[in-house]
Enzyme design. Structure first.
Site, short mmCIF file in Angstrom:
data_model
loop_
_atom_site.label_atom_id
_atom_site.label_comp_id
_atom_site.label_asym_id
_atom_site.label_seq_id
_atom_site.Cartn_x
_atom_site.Cartn_y
_atom_site.Cartn_z
N HIS A 18 -3.49 6.94 2.38
CA HIS A 18 -4.27 5.05 1.92
C HIS A 18 -4.70 4.83 2.56
O HIS A 18 -5.74 5.09 4.29
CB HIS A 18 -3.00 4.55 2.62
CG HIS A 18 -3.39 2.96 2.44
ND1 HIS A 18 -4.24 2.76 1.19
CD2 HIS A 18 -3.29 2.08 2.99
CE1 HIS A 18 -3.95 1.71 1.04
NE2 HIS A 18 -3.84 1.05 2.57
N ASN A 22 -9.90 -0.42 0.40
CA ASN A 22 -9.02 -0.48 -0.07
C ASN A 22 -8.17 -0.82 -1.52
O ASN A 22 -8.36 -2.00 -1.69
CB ASN A 22 -8.52 -0.94 1.25
CG ASN A 22 -6.91 -1.28 1.31
OD1 ASN A 22 -6.58 -1.11 0.72
ND2 ASN A 22 -6.49 -1.97 2.42
N CYS A 78 0.65 -1.04 -0.17
CA CYS A 78 -0.18 0.02 0.00
C CYS A 78 1.15 1.25 -0.37
O CYS A 78 0.45 2.37 -0.06
CB CYS A 78 -1.55 0.40 0.73
SG CYS A 78 -2.12 -1.21 1.02
N1 ACO Z 1 -18.80 -10.18 8.51
C1 ACO Z 1 -19.33 -11.05 10.09
N2 ACO Z 1 -18.31 -11.14 10.52
C2 ACO Z 1 -16.60 -10.96 10.41
C3 ACO Z 1 -16.41 -10.71 9.28
C4 ACO Z 1 -17.70 -10.32 8.35
N3 ACO Z 1 -16.72 -9.88 6.97
N4 ACO Z 1 -14.98 -10.84 9.41
C5 ACO Z 1 -14.72 -11.05 11.22
N5 ACO Z 1 -15.42 -10.83 11.38
C6 ACO Z 1 -16.39 -11.38 13.12
C7 ACO Z 1 -15.18 -12.57 13.07
O1 ACO Z 1 -14.69 -14.36 12.70
C8 ACO Z 1 -15.55 -12.16 14.83
O2 ACO Z 1 -16.23 -13.46 15.07
P1 ACO Z 1 -16.01 -14.16 16.85
O3 ACO Z 1 -15.94 -13.07 17.14
O4 ACO Z 1 -17.11 -14.68 17.04
O5 ACO Z 1 -15.55 -14.41 16.52
C9 ACO Z 1 -15.89 -10.80 15.38
O6 ACO Z 1 -16.38 -10.47 13.89
C10 ACO Z 1 -14.83 -9.71 15.18
O7 ACO Z 1 -13.75 -10.32 14.40
P2 ACO Z 1 -12.63 -9.28 14.54
O8 ACO Z 1 -11.97 -9.83 13.49
O9 ACO Z 1 -12.65 -8.91 16.04
O10 ACO Z 1 -12.99 -7.38 14.18
P3 ACO Z 1 -11.79 -6.36 14.11
O11 ACO Z 1 -13.11 -5.33 14.94
O12 ACO Z 1 -10.57 -6.20 14.55
O13 ACO Z 1 -12.88 -5.69 12.77
C11 ACO Z 1 -11.48 -5.67 10.50
C12 ACO Z 1 -11.43 -6.02 11.35
C13 ACO Z 1 -12.61 -4.50 9.89
C14 ACO Z 1 -10.32 -6.51 9.89
C15 ACO Z 1 -10.40 -4.42 11.64
O14 ACO Z 1 -9.36 -5.80 11.89
C16 ACO Z 1 -9.11 -3.51 10.32
O15 ACO Z 1 -9.99 -2.92 10.10
N6 ACO Z 1 -8.05 -3.48 10.49
C17 ACO Z 1 -7.26 -3.11 9.68
C18 ACO Z 1 -7.29 -4.12 8.40
C19 ACO Z 1 -6.99 -3.08 7.43
O16 ACO Z 1 -7.39 -2.46 7.01
N7 ACO Z 1 -5.78 -3.80 6.73
C20 ACO Z 1 -5.80 -3.60 5.27
C21 ACO Z 1 -4.74 -3.89 4.54
S1 ACO Z 1 -3.64 -3.08 5.43
C22 ACO Z 1 -3.70 -1.06 5.23
O17 ACO Z 1 -4.74 -1.44 4.05
C23 ACO Z 1 -3.47 -0.62 6.50
#
Ligand code: ACO
Length: 324
Positions: A251, A281, A112
């Site tokens: 980004h 993204n 990214c």
């Molecule tokens: N739909 C529904 N439920 C979901 C999904 C989905 N798409 N994805 C995960 N879940 C569930 C999980 O299984 C979990 O369930 P559980 O509690 O029963 O185990 C619950 O939701 C919570 O999961 P988490 O991973 O803890 O969710 P979080 O609140 O952290 O959100 C997310 C996940 C959106 C990916 C977040 O961590 C995030 O934004 N991270 C940054 C990642 C990012 O932006 N990456 C891009 C590449 S790097 C960059 O560009 C910077």
């Protein structure tokens, strides 16, 4: 320093994929995706659309905005993690499509952060040769690199391309500086393997496939802190206060990362370019797309100081300061 962005361009595929569309493939919902990421739709390449096609269209718009001919381009750099071919580079295919016969061309991979790393590279070439014009493109076809049964990742990403022509203008401030960083020790938090080896002696038991794999929570924490530190670093080095910055073009990872970053910097939401809700993204393409949209919307005027910042797989991250 004299390095300036002469023109910008961008290109998004026509096909729109909504959160409801994704909810038909994996166990998720529009509500979950919107509240956790801010994403409503993303663009996805069509059947015969490849990374270099998007890159070429974005490049044509940047070249037109720069008001130069393709024969003036001396170097083409494409930042991508989703090239259609590993060899030739996407940059060589863009060169062919444009007919930019005077240019040499190669790809870079900084995930990214690829566009910021590419602009910095262009700056160095332009400083060494004031007549040089460098086309820098960030382009991705990430929909082809997603595991569409992994709801942790397939909801986040989209396809697109953005481009800038970098050149030299005597007396201009232009590119003020950059603070670019990497930390390979954290690679396992966000990665994508290369295709499996064709060597028959090698087994592939541990190869998860050529897909993006991510520890979302960890990425989130590192992203906010790293971008904040990079921004303060470049501002301190250049002796410029945040209050002098007209616009932040970050980004577009997800809305919660962007909101947290703006909150930590105490920047008003209106001073941050955000389009993640529409495009998701798009990795290396996200900053040049956002930059091009801000330029075309008249949000950036000559003399404005703008900040670009990124965070991505590697890890790679950074902040870049430009006086437009
Ligand atoms: N739909 C529904 N439920 C979901 C999904 C989905 N798409 N994805 C995960 N879940 C569930 C999980 O299984 C979990 O369930 P559980 O509690 O029963 O185990 C619950 O939701 C919570 O999961 P988490 O991973 O803890 O969710 P979080 O609140 O952290 O959100 C997310 C996940 C959106 C990916 C977040 O961590 C995030 O934004 N991270 C940054 C990642 C990012 O932006 N990456 C891009 C590449 S790097 C960059 O560009 C910077």
């Amino acid at each position: 320093m004299g390095t300036v962005i002469l023109g910008t361009g961008s290109c998004l595929p026509d096909k729109i994929v909504t959160n409801d569309d994704i909810a038909k493939i994996v166990d998720t919902s529009d509500e979950w995706i919107r509240t956790r990421t801010g994403i409503r739709t993303r663009r996805v390449c069509g059947q015969d659309e490849q990374t270099y096609n998007l890159a070429t269209r974005a490049a044509r718009r940047a070249i037109a905005a720069a008001g130069i001919g393709v024969e003036e381009i001396g170097l083409i750099v494409v930042a991508t993690i989703s090239s259609h071919t590993l060899m030739p580079s996407s940059a060589c295919l863009v060169q062919k499509e444009l007919g930019a016969t005077k240019a040499f061309a190669y790809d870079i991979n900084a995930a990214c952060s690829g566009f910021l790393f590419g602009i910095d590279l262009a700056h160095k070439y332009v400083q060494a040769d004031h007549g040089m014009k460098v086309l820098v493109v960030g382009a991705e076809n990430l929909s082809s690199r997603l595991n569409w049964s992994d709801r942790n990742t397939c909801i986040l990403f989209g396809d697109g391309a953005g481009a800038a022509v970098v050149g030299y203008r005597d007396g201009a401030s232009g590119y003020l500086g950059a603070n670019l960083r990497s930390d390979g020790s954290l690679w396992e938090l966000l990665y994508m393997y290369a295709p499996k080896s064709s060597n028959p002696d090698i087994t592939h038991e541990d190869h998860p496939g050529t897909y993006i794999i991510m520890e979302g929570k960890e990425v989130f924490k590192h992203a906010v802190k790293a971008m904040e530190d990079a921004i303060h670093g470049v501002l301190a080095r250049e002796g410029i206060g945040l209050d002098a910055v007209k616009l932040l073009v970050p980004h577009q990872a997800n809305i919660r990362i962007l909101n947290k970053l703006a909150e930590r910097l105490q920047m008003p939401a209106d001073d941050v370019v955000i389009n993640v809700s529409e495009y998701g993204n798009t990795s290396a393409a996200s900053i040049p797309i956002a930059l091009d949209e801000a330029v075309r919307a008249g949000r950036i005027q000559e003399g404005d100081v703008i900040l670009l910042c990124s965070f991505g797989g590697g890890f790679t991250w950074g902040a870049t300061l430009i006086k437009w």
